[in-house]
Design a protein around this motif. Structure first.
Motif: not given
Length: 469
Positions: A356, A360, A377, A381, A419, A422-423
């Motif tokens: 993650a 990011i 994200a 995280y 996370a 979403k990233a």
């Protein structure tokens, strides 16, 4: 009337017996311990058995758990995902398993200087002189460079680690709390530090330093104190969620910035007391730290509490068999089984969090990325980081409270996956071709390890259910 000779016979016998009797035993006078005495060797003149026992902590950790112990081990080598999670923090440069209590200051002196960057405050649990230095120096104790504060310790004690005075009152030998931040933390839990039972003290003298703590910073990132983040918790119920809430309640508690994600974070340090006291089976049974790590033992005709503080695994489970009637080998296997399961989930959650972080990192560099998705994200995280670190920094690989450790790691794995998701979504919407698996780029990290502690980044990247590769 004149007495006959035999009337004096009882008196003569008494005089004879008195003259032949051995002299009355006098109480042996032992050396006294001066008020404020720091040197354990002086205490050892009065309590030689306990002193000899304590000095045995110089021994290595052979026979202990394969996950934790008191022998040098490079945790960045064992868990390479930490290189990503801790990038930007001193522990991302060097993160070694410490040795026994005798060496706790020497190990700090030997570690990479980046680990002492906060300053003199780093001595707070490493030297018995810390409380008096804090009283003498005030705010300067927290803000002066580490080497300058350390130089104020007497030269003959420049490497002195744990001392008797850290836990005992020299006049009465009663257990005592020597660290100011523990008393403040207990008050935050609604617990009166002046009204503790002896059994509670047999845990809390250990918990003074076996806890997580915060070094709040001012606007210039200079330390201004030290406290335990228990303000939103209760006695017997200190959770990672409550600790996280305290960390995020004040920007001063965010001590560093993670380089890959750009997120300012607090840190969680060795939360043994927090994990153990949060409803574990042994805590509910009233078992103190000393019951397992300092069990009573016979030395000649004397009975003492062992001051050879160590894992029960190292002593053929002797501490455990005080309560459990199973075979020591069977008990050992249960401990390792628990640790294998926790380690498996810890490794999975840690690797997921590292993935993650790298996602990011790429999103941070991508123009036109959806800021809302990226923000989500980062929030996920942050939660994953605190939970993975909570178990990784705790010194039992979950055994102190298996159920809670697995719960925390399960949540950590969930937040890491969220996370990453979403990233990924943010990157896809920005037109980036997202790889199935992000390269952790471990080769860009300089080789680490001191004093012969090897750096082996190829190890422990993935584990099966039983903890093996």
């Amino acid at each position: 009337m004149k007495k006959t000779w035999w009337a004096w016979l009882p008196v003569l016998i008494l005089l004879l017996l008195t003259g032949c009797a051995p002299p009355r035993a006098e109480k042996v006078k032992t050396a006294s311990i001066p008020p404020g005495e720091v040197d354990p060797a002086v205490w050892g003149k009065v309590y030689p058995l306990e002193y000899d026992s304590f000095m045995m902590t110089k021994e290595g950790g052979q026979g202990e758990s394969k996950y934790k112990g008191s022998e040098p081990r490079d945790k960045l080598s064992e868990y390479p995902f930490q290189l990503v999670l801790l990038d930007g923090w001193g522990m991302g440069v060097e993160f070694n398993e410490p040795r026994g209590h005798v060496y706790m200051l020497k190990d700090q002196l030997d570690v990479d200087p980046s680990r002492r960057k906060a300053g003199g405050v780093c001595l707070s649990c490493k030297s018995p002189y810390a409380p008096q230095l804090k009283e003498q120096m005030g705010l300067a104790y927290f803000q002066e460079p580490y080497d300058r504060v350390h130089a104020m310790i007497p030269e003959n004690h420049a490497e002195l680690g744990l001392s008797c005075i850290d836990c005992h009152d020299p006049a009465s030998m009663d257990l005592k709390l020597s660290r100011w931040f523990m008393e403040d933390a207990l008050k935050a839990l609604g617990k009166d530090p002046a009204n503790l039972t002896r059994q509670e003290m047999r845990t809390l003298v250990c918990a003074q330093c076996h806890n997580t703590y915060v070094i709040p910073r001012d606007q210039n990132m200079k330390p201004v104190g030290l406290f335990l983040p228990w303000q939103k918790s209760q006695w017997g119920h200190i959770t990672v969620e409550d600790i996280e809430r305290v960390l995020k309640s004040d920007p001063a508690n965010l001590e560093w910035k993670n380089n890959p994600t750009g997120i300012k974070l607090g840190h969680i340090r060795h939360p043994e007391f927090e994990l153990y006291s949060n409803g574990s089976v042994h805590w509910r049974a009233g078992v103190a730290c000393a019951d397992c790590h300092m069990p009573y033992e016979r030395v000649g005709s004397s009975k003492i509490s062992s001051h050879h503080v160590q894992s029960p695994l190292k002593d053929n489970m002797r501490a455990c068999t005080q309560c459990h009637n199973q075979d020591p080998q069977w008990l050992r296997e249960q401990v390792i089984l628990i640790q294998d399961r926790v380690n498996n989930l810890y490794t999975r959650a840690g690797n997921a969090a590292a993935q993650a972080a790298k996602a990011i990192e790429l999103a941070n560099k991508t123009s036109g990325v959806n800021r809302q998705l990226l923000g989500q994200a980062k929030q996920f995280y942050e939660k994953a980081y605190y939970r993975v670190t909570f178990v990784g920094a705790e010194n039992s690989m979950g055994f102190h409270n298996p159920e809670e450790a697995l719960r925390v790691l399960g949540d950590g794995l969930y937040y890491a996956d969220q996370a990453l998701m979403k990233a990924r979504e943010a990157l896809v919407k920005a037109g980036v071709q997202v790889p199935d698996k992000f390269d952790l780029e471990l080769s860009r990290y300089a080789k680490r390890g001191t004093k012969g502690v090897p750096y082996r980044p190829e190890q422990n990247l993935e584990f099966t259910f039983d903890g093996t590769k």
